[in-house]
Design a protein around this motif. Structure first.
Motif, mmCIF file in Angstrom:
data_model
loop_
_atom_site.group_PDB
_atom_site.id
_atom_site.type_symbol
_atom_site.label_atom_id
_atom_site.label_comp_id
_atom_site.label_asym_id
_atom_site.label_seq_id
_atom_site.Cartn_x
_atom_site.Cartn_y
_atom_site.Cartn_z
ATOM 1 N N MET A 1 -5.539 12.125 13.296
ATOM 2 C CA MET A 1 -6.557 11.244 12.723
ATOM 3 C C MET A 1 -6.216 10.980 11.272
ATOM 4 N N THR A 2 -6.331 9.711 10.878
ATOM 5 C CA THR A 2 -6.059 9.333 9.506
ATOM 6 C C THR A 2 -7.360 9.188 8.753
ATOM 7 N N THR A 3 -7.496 9.937 7.674
ATOM 8 C CA THR A 3 -8.661 9.807 6.815
ATOM 9 C C THR A 3 -8.168 9.423 5.432
ATOM 10 N N ARG A 4 -9.121 9.142 4.545
ATOM 11 C CA ARG A 4 -8.688 8.790 3.202
ATOM 12 C C ARG A 4 -8.002 9.963 2.538
ATOM 13 N N ARG A 5 -8.410 11.191 2.856
ATOM 14 C CA ARG A 5 -7.728 12.331 2.268
ATOM 15 C C ARG A 5 -6.282 12.398 2.716
ATOM 16 N N THR A 6 -6.000 11.916 3.953
ATOM 17 C CA THR A 6 -4.614 11.835 4.396
ATOM 18 C C THR A 6 -3.873 10.814 3.557
ATOM 19 N N PHE A 7 -4.490 9.659 3.336
ATOM 20 C CA PHE A 7 -3.895 8.642 2.478
ATOM 21 C C PHE A 7 -3.574 9.205 1.100
ATOM 22 N N ILE A 8 -4.525 9.940 0.543
ATOM 23 C CA ILE A 8 -4.360 10.409 -0.830
ATOM 24 C C ILE A 8 -3.328 11.511 -0.905
ATOM 25 N N GLY A 9 -3.314 12.350 0.102
ATOM 26 C CA GLY A 9 -2.306 13.397 0.125
ATOM 27 C C GLY A 9 -0.932 12.803 0.140
ATOM 28 N N THR A 10 -0.634 12.019 0.987
ATOM 29 C CA THR A 10 0.706 11.436 0.999
ATOM 30 C C THR A 10 0.875 10.685 -0.349
ATOM 31 N N PHE A 63 -4.417 -0.670 -1.275
ATOM 32 C CA PHE A 63 -4.600 -1.096 -2.659
ATOM 33 C C PHE A 63 -4.520 0.070 -3.648
ATOM 34 N N MET A 64 -4.469 1.298 -3.153
ATOM 35 C CA MET A 64 -4.411 2.456 -4.046
ATOM 36 C C MET A 64 -3.029 2.579 -4.676
ATOM 37 N N LEU A 65 -2.975 3.261 -5.808
ATOM 38 C CA LEU A 65 -1.751 3.305 -6.589
ATOM 39 C C LEU A 65 -0.572 3.880 -5.827
ATOM 40 N N PHE A 66 -0.808 4.906 -4.987
ATOM 41 C CA PHE A 66 0.319 5.534 -4.299
ATOM 42 C C PHE A 66 0.971 4.600 -3.284
ATOM 43 N N SER A 67 0.276 3.531 -2.896
ATOM 44 C CA SER A 67 0.848 2.551 -1.973
ATOM 45 C C SER A 67 1.740 1.542 -2.686
ATOM 46 N N LYS A 68 1.776 1.612 -4.014
ATOM 47 C CA LYS A 68 2.589 0.721 -4.845
ATOM 48 C C LYS A 68 2.368 -0.750 -4.474
ATOM 49 N N PRO A 69 1.118 -1.182 -4.502
ATOM 50 C CA PRO A 69 0.813 -2.563 -4.117
ATOM 51 C C PRO A 69 1.314 -3.566 -5.148
ATOM 52 N N ALA A 70 1.667 -4.762 -4.682
ATOM 53 C CA ALA A 70 2.110 -5.836 -5.564
ATOM 54 C C ALA A 70 0.896 -6.567 -6.131
ATOM 55 N N PRO A 71 1.018 -7.119 -7.331
ATOM 56 C CA PRO A 71 -0.100 -7.876 -7.921
ATOM 57 C C PRO A 71 -0.578 -9.010 -7.021
ATOM 58 N N TYR A 91 -12.731 -0.608 -8.744
ATOM 59 C CA TYR A 91 -11.435 -0.447 -8.089
ATOM 60 C C TYR A 91 -11.122 1.040 -7.976
ATOM 61 N N TYR A 92 -10.915 1.510 -6.742
ATOM 62 C CA TYR A 92 -10.572 2.912 -6.498
ATOM 63 C C TYR A 92 -9.053 3.055 -6.493
ATOM 64 N N THR A 93 -8.551 3.836 -7.442
ATOM 65 C CA THR A 93 -7.097 3.963 -7.610
ATOM 66 C C THR A 93 -6.506 5.166 -6.897
ATOM 67 N N ALA A 94 -7.306 6.178 -6.570
ATOM 68 C CA ALA A 94 -6.866 7.549 -6.273
ATOM 69 C C ALA A 94 -6.349 8.162 -7.574
ATOM 70 N N THR A 95 -5.328 8.996 -7.530
ATOM 71 C CA THR A 95 -4.920 9.790 -8.699
ATOM 72 C C THR A 95 -4.117 8.972 -9.707
ATOM 73 N N GLY A 115 -15.138 -4.113 -13.201
ATOM 74 C CA GLY A 115 -15.445 -3.549 -14.510
ATOM 75 C C GLY A 115 -15.297 -2.048 -14.575
ATOM 76 N N ASN A 116 -15.101 -1.427 -13.418
ATOM 77 C CA ASN A 116 -14.979 0.028 -13.358
ATOM 78 C C ASN A 116 -13.746 0.416 -12.555
ATOM 79 N N VAL A 117 -13.155 1.533 -12.950
ATOM 80 C CA VAL A 117 -12.070 2.152 -12.198
ATOM 81 C C VAL A 117 -12.556 3.515 -11.738
ATOM 82 N N THR A 118 -12.402 3.803 -10.459
ATOM 83 C CA THR A 118 -12.725 5.116 -9.908
ATOM 84 C C THR A 118 -11.433 5.819 -9.529
ATOM 85 N N GLY A 119 -11.363 7.110 -9.824
ATOM 86 C CA GLY A 119 -10.169 7.864 -9.457
ATOM 87 C C GLY A 119 -10.286 9.287 -9.957
#
Length: 264
Positions: A1-10, A63-71, A91-95, A115-119
């Motif tokens: 099962m894929t959860t957001r914590r799996t996304f963030i871990g990788t 869209f999180m930073l670890f996915s290295k998304p393009a502008p 915008y949720y960035t993760a770490t 206007g806000n960044v969450t991470g």
């Protein structure tokens, strides 16, 4: 099962900071878009319009930073959201680990019009985030998490310690589901973090020590009391429903939105 914590871990300067305080008044309900991570952006927008949701936090894994998304990814989704009359307020960035992450967090938030960044971030980078986002006219919310392994931000006290000595640019993006998963009282967390809230993630969980999401009001997160405490605090920022579940979620989210609106 894929959860957001799996996304963030990788906006470029057109949106005011997401935290707004008002004495009393109706609470502001939106969606954390990780909820619809299994849908395309177009199908997600269909669901948001169906539910009459006008404000979101962008928290999908691609869209999180670890996915290295393009502008270009952010420009494209901003155009789609604008056409649908939906505003991305956070915008949720993760770490955020370093200066490059910080540059991208600012860039991507502006492309989304947020206007806000969450991470989350620890150590010296927190001061750099404070200084940079203050200059940019953005805010930052430290996000608490439940993980099976120890995490830097599990309790309200963990977040408060990190905010000590920082400016009002820095605050908390409180996830009441993760607070409950970590074994802490959600209403107490709202009370302690209220002066610092930039965002609230509204979710319910089955039991402490786990991450099984259940429909709002059916778990241990004390959702009615949380909403009452937010109103008492005069919180005027976004309360984003976030439902971490695999498979079709459309009907469950409809039920959650209908339930949460009873407490606005």
């Amino acid at each position: 099962m894929t959860t957001r914590r799996t996304f963030i871990g990788t906006i470029a300067g057109t949106i005011s900071p997401v935290m707004a305080w008002a004495a009393g008044g109706k609470l502001n309900l939106g969606i954390g878009t990780y909820t619809y991570h299994s849908l395309s952006i177009a199908d997600m927008i269909v669901q948001l319009k169906r539910l009459r949701i006008r404000e979101i936090e962008m928290s999908r894994g691609e869209f999180m930073l670890f996915s290295k998304p393009a502008p270009e990814k952010f420009q494209a989704v901003k155009s789609q959201l604008d056409s649908a009359g939906i505003q991305c307020v956070s915008y949720y960035t993760a770490t955020i680990k370093d200066g490059n992450d910080l540059d991208n967090a600012v860039r991507f938030a502006r492309l989304l019009g947020a206007g806000n960044v969450t991470g989350d971030a620890t150590g010296d980078i927190l001061k750099r985030i404070d200084e940079r986002l203050t200059r940019e006219g953005l805010t930052f919310g430290i996000h608490n998490h439940y993980f099976k392994q120890k995490f830097a931000y599990e309790s309200p006290e963990d977040v408060l310690r990190a905010l000590s000595g920082l400016s009002k640019t820095m605050g908390a993006s409180l996830d009441v589901g993760h607070i409950a998963s970590c074994g802490y009282d959600t209403v107490d967390a709202v009370r302690k973090l209220a002066p610092h809230l930039k965002m609230v993630h509204l979710k319910d969980v089955q039991a402490p020590g786990g991450e099984v999401n259940v429909l709002l009001g059916r778990g241990i997160a004390r959702i009615p009391e949380v909403m009452s405490e937010l109103r008492k605090a005069g919180y005027g920022g976004l309360i984003a429903i976030e439902y971490e579940h695999e498979g079709p979620v459309e009907e469950d989210v409809r039920i959650e939105v209908e339930y949460a609106r009873r407490f606005l």
